[in-house]
Write a protein that holds these residues in place. Sequence first.
Motif, PDB file in Angstrom:
ATOM      1  N   VAL A  56       0.834  -1.201   0.000  1.00 33.82           N
ATOM      2  CA  VAL A  56       0.000   0.000   0.000  1.00 33.82           C
ATOM      3  C   VAL A  56       0.870   1.253   0.000  1.00 33.82           C
ATOM      4  O   VAL A  56       0.620   2.201  -0.754  1.00 33.82           O
ATOM      5  CB  VAL A  56      -0.956  -0.012   1.213  1.00 33.82           C
ATOM      6  N   GLU A  57       1.895   1.269   0.842  1.00 30.72           N
ATOM      7  CA  GLU A  57       2.749   2.460   0.918  1.00 30.72           C
ATOM      8  C   GLU A  57       3.621   2.612  -0.321  1.00 30.72           C
ATOM      9  O   GLU A  57       3.935   3.731  -0.724  1.00 30.72           O
ATOM     10  CB  GLU A  57       3.608   2.413   2.185  1.00 30.72           C
ATOM     11  N   THR A  58       4.025   1.508  -0.940  1.00 28.09           N
ATOM     12  CA  THR A  58       4.755   1.610  -2.206  1.00 28.09           C
ATOM     13  C   THR A  58       3.861   2.195  -3.291  1.00 28.09           C
ATOM     14  O   THR A  58       4.282   3.058  -4.067  1.00 28.09           O
ATOM     15  CB  THR A  58       5.274   0.229  -2.640  1.00 28.09           C
ATOM     16  N   THR A  59       2.615   1.731  -3.342  1.00 24.79           N
ATOM     17  CA  THR A  59       1.656   2.284  -4.298  1.00 24.79           C
ATOM     18  C   THR A  59       1.438   3.768  -4.044  1.00 24.79           C
ATOM     19  O   THR A  59       1.382   4.573  -4.983  1.00 24.79           O
ATOM     20  CB  THR A  59       0.318   1.527  -4.200  1.00 24.79           C
ATOM     21  N   ARG A  60       1.335   4.143  -2.769  1.00 21.76           N
ATOM     22  CA  ARG A  60       1.139   5.558  -2.439  1.00 21.76           C
ATOM     23  C   ARG A  60       2.338   6.404  -2.914  1.00 21.76           C
ATOM     24  O   ARG A  60       2.171   7.493  -3.454  1.00 21.76           O
ATOM     25  CB  ARG A  60       0.942   5.728  -0.932  1.00 21.76           C
ATOM     26  N   HIS A  61       3.535   5.881  -2.683  1.00 27.08           N
ATOM     27  CA  HIS A  61       4.741   6.631  -3.062  1.00 27.08           C
ATOM     28  C   HIS A  61       4.761   6.921  -4.562  1.00 27.08           C
ATOM     29  O   HIS A  61       4.996   8.063  -4.983  1.00 27.08           O
ATOM     30  CB  HIS A  61       5.989   5.840  -2.669  1.00 27.08           C
ATOM     31  N   TRP A  75       3.576  10.492  -9.383  1.00 27.29           N
ATOM     32  CA  TRP A  75       2.799  10.787 -10.584  1.00 27.29           C
ATOM     33  C   TRP A  75       2.002  12.079 -10.409  1.00 27.29           C
ATOM     34  O   TRP A  75       1.911  12.908 -11.328  1.00 27.29           O
ATOM     35  CB  TRP A  75       1.880   9.601 -10.905  1.00 27.29           C
ATOM     36  N   LEU A  76       1.412  12.291  -9.222  1.00 31.83           N
ATOM     37  CA  LEU A  76       0.635  13.503  -8.981  1.00 31.83           C
ATOM     38  C   LEU A  76       1.493  14.761  -9.080  1.00 31.83           C
ATOM     39  O   LEU A  76       0.971  15.848  -9.364  1.00 31.83           O
ATOM     40  CB  LEU A  76      -0.027  13.433  -7.597  1.00 31.83           C
ATOM     41  N   SER A  77       2.811  14.626  -8.847  1.00 32.66           N
ATOM     42  CA  SER A  77       3.685  15.788  -8.987  1.00 32.66           C
ATOM     43  C   SER A  77       3.795  16.233 -10.441  1.00 32.66           C
ATOM     44  O   SER A  77       4.296  17.331 -10.720  1.00 32.66           O
ATOM     45  CB  SER A  77       5.071  15.479  -8.414  1.00 32.66           C
ATOM     46  N   TYR A  78       3.341  15.395 -11.374  1.00 30.24           N
ATOM     47  CA  TYR A  78       3.274  15.769 -12.785  1.00 30.24           C
ATOM     48  C   TYR A  78       1.848  16.146 -13.199  1.00 30.24           C
ATOM     49  O   TYR A  78       1.649  17.106 -13.941  1.00 30.24           O
ATOM     50  CB  TYR A  78       3.760  14.621 -13.669  1.00 30.24           C
ATOM     51  N   THR A  79       0.860  15.389 -12.755  1.00 30.20           N
ATOM     52  CA  THR A  79      -0.511  15.641 -13.204  1.00 30.20           C
ATOM     53  C   THR A  79      -1.024  17.003 -12.764  1.00 30.20           C
ATOM     54  O   THR A  79      -1.938  17.549 -13.388  1.00 30.20           O
ATOM     55  CB  THR A  79      -1.461  14.553 -12.675  1.00 30.20           C
ATOM     56  N   CYS A  80      -0.445  17.575 -11.700  1.00 29.48           N
ATOM     57  CA  CYS A  80      -0.904  18.889 -11.241  1.00 29.48           C
ATOM     58  C   CYS A  80      -0.597  19.977 -12.258  1.00 29.48           C
ATOM     59  O   CYS A  80      -1.141  21.088 -12.168  1.00 29.48           O
ATOM     60  CB  CYS A  80      -0.276  19.227  -9.894  1.00 29.48           C
ATOM     61  N   GLU A 110      -4.875   9.968   0.188  1.00 29.00           N
ATOM     62  CA  GLU A 110      -5.670   9.456   1.318  1.00 29.00           C
ATOM     63  C   GLU A 110      -7.097   9.137   0.894  1.00 29.00           C
ATOM     64  O   GLU A 110      -7.757   8.311   1.525  1.00 29.00           O
ATOM     65  CB  GLU A 110      -5.658  10.470   2.456  1.00 29.00           C
ATOM     66  N   MET A 111      -7.601   9.782  -0.157  1.00 29.94           N
ATOM     67  CA  MET A 111      -8.922   9.427  -0.675  1.00 29.94           C
ATOM     68  C   MET A 111      -8.934   8.004  -1.230  1.00 29.94           C
ATOM     69  O   MET A 111      -9.972   7.327  -1.205  1.00 29.94           O
ATOM     70  CB  MET A 111      -9.317  10.389  -1.813  1.00 29.94           C
ATOM     71  N   LEU A 112      -7.770   7.551  -1.725  1.00 34.84           N
ATOM     72  CA  LEU A 112      -7.699   6.271  -2.416  1.00 34.84           C
ATOM     73  C   LEU A 112      -7.045   5.176  -1.588  1.00 34.84           C
ATOM     74  O   LEU A 112      -7.351   3.999  -1.786  1.00 34.84           O
ATOM     75  CB  LEU A 112      -6.916   6.442  -3.724  1.00 34.84           C
ATOM     76  N   LEU A 113      -6.145   5.533  -0.674  1.00 33.91           N
ATOM     77  CA  LEU A 113      -5.360   4.534   0.059  1.00 33.91           C
ATOM     78  C   LEU A 113      -5.406   4.720   1.564  1.00 33.91           C
ATOM     79  O   LEU A 113      -4.597   4.131   2.284  1.00 33.91           O
ATOM     80  CB  LEU A 113      -3.898   4.594  -0.414  1.00 33.91           C
ATOM     81  N   GLY A 114      -6.328   5.512   2.042  1.00 38.61           N
ATOM     82  CA  GLY A 114      -6.447   5.686   3.484  1.00 38.61           C
ATOM     83  C   GLY A 114      -5.413   6.667   4.030  1.00 38.61           C
ATOM     84  O   GLY A 114      -4.562   7.186   3.312  1.00 38.61           O
TER      85      GLY A 114
END
Length: 688
Positions: free
Chosen positions: A601-606, A611-616, A661-665
């Motif tokens: 879970v934490e690897t997926t979050r990382h 990726w979000l640092s690009y999609t923004c 946190e919306m997706l992985l707690g």
Amino acid sequence: MDESPKDIYVVTSLETKAVPSSHPPSNSNGTTRQTPEELVARAIAPIKREFLRPPLPSRTTQNDTASDSNAKQSQSNVVKEKKSKRQLKRERRQEQKSALNLCPEIAKTGDANACPYKDKCRFSHDIQAFMAQKPADLEGECPFVKADAPCPYGLACRFAGMHEHGASAASATANVLKKNSEVNGLSKDVQKLLWKNKIRFTKADAVIKSLGLTGPNWKIKKLIDKEEDEVVLNSSHVADDSVDCSECPPPTLSAADNAQEACATNELRPSKKAKSVVDERCSDEVVDGATVLEKDIEKNSTDTESVHTVNDLLAEPDRSLKIHPREKKLIDFKEKLYLAPLTTVGNLPFRRVCKMLGADVTCGEMAMCTNLLQGQASEWALLRRHSSEDLFGVQICGAHPDTIARTVELIDKECALDFIDINMGCPIDIVVNKGAGSCLLTKPLRMKGIIEAACGTVDKPITVKVRTGYFEGKNRIDSLIADIYSWGATAVTIHGRSRQQRYSKLADWDYIYQCAQKAPSALQVLGNGDIFSHLDWNNHLSDCPKLSTCMIARGALIKPWLFTEIKEQRHWDISSEERLNILEDYVRFGLEHWGSDKKGVETTRHFLLEWLSYTCRYIPVGLLDVIPQRLNWRPPSYYGRDDLETQMASDSAADWIRISEMLLGKVPDGFTFAPKHKSNAYDRAENG
């Protein structure tokens, strides 16, 4: 008097075409607002007036100053608390034994007596202590159960409460499911052989010798004698070693946690492990009460004779049997949507998302040859392939022909793929300083040796990725384009920037066209750089019909639905809810790939945060005065059409964490994040 309605300008070329409004727009404070053309000329995104945020006060506040001092203090603490590798390994072993890490066998079955290693196991067997400290289950359904298979993580799964049959189900079906969906994993047997220098690269060594690329230390007889000495020296300890291996559970892949450190440590040095030449049959397996090594000792003289006979045959290979590049199976890249190999973010779950959104060709992240030859599990993980990737290649990087040749032979034998791409354009200092990546652009003879060695070793198509040159203003690929084909490559991708330029300016597509015009007709030329809309795609292919296709890199990171836009020839004004659905798919793929336990879970979050640092950086179509968005535009601070869209546009790591946190707690206590790419635009990102 009411202001006239604002016009939307569509960019159809590099120049902005617009119809001016009846009078210059003005801001609420009375100052004249810049026109969309003026903003575009300054590479500022022309966002509609009603979505712009009011000017913020100076960022130099007491809070910012305090946060900067805290950051500096934390950095100094990191330096002070630097630990040796031995100490870190000892701490990892202690952590494995703690209640945080339940034995995988016990977690799968729920039975404290299920572990075959009993007290000698490296992990904890205390189920109650593990359950007491385990974080609360996440909302949603386990990705493995959702796929109609028992979860391989059992009690350790963060969705364990949703398992229909609890933790009693075996993991065999789940393993079969994973094998059917993902391939190119490194087997333990091959990994051990790589660790012990016991794989012989027959084809690669023969090709290297036939090309005259053998160095002064490349002597098979000396290597064989050295190996025989090691076998005799260690023969008395073989039995003890085999016992120790049988009493210990398989080691965990701790190298995955230190992948970047491993790359920095090896720094593409030619590995001694890769140069060992020994019979592949040598292993530590026990047969009829004796190890294979012990049996080989009894047949030393016979084996040595046979090896020398083989070497005599390899000394003069039959060149008439060498496959000509035109006779190899070729891949037609013509107008196919090619997702570029992307470091860190271009992982298997991300590629699955891009395949869903229309990508035709995918390629794994760049893997270092020396690390692959040393059997590093973290590096081999970059070669993983999903069943949905119907046209898939791997990208490798190395500095020497022998290293490249041995790597392609090993990959061809162990992996299922369609082509192998050699990176000769990587601008990273740690790669360039060791003679690989874009450093090869300054060494045409080394380029020739690498391409010829790779093409002569395997039948798979070999492609090459390059930049325009090493130094700014000194392009040289146009003078090498014909040679690249004669050396054996079937396709070449040209990134329209030099190594010195990095990403500071727009890609030079005119030079890419010039190279394509000079290329032989049988060599496929692919362009790369700044493609961010279907208009960019159409313009490049129409301006130069000799281009086979265009490779899409950062554009896919910022908006992976770019593949859909190109196929449907439209500007997709995607909503925040649709973007969140794409992120949900990525998280589901990530849990299937990295695991649904705490570590997975934490690897997926990382990787989601990376990726979000690009999609923004994406600006919704409905908010722009000029469409489409350009890759080099800097967006001003703006509001979205809803709260989620506003949050997705934030360049603060705190907002990225809230989306995760919306997706992985909820994130663990003390969690922080800083994007790996270290862009200047995000140096100030808070961790919330």
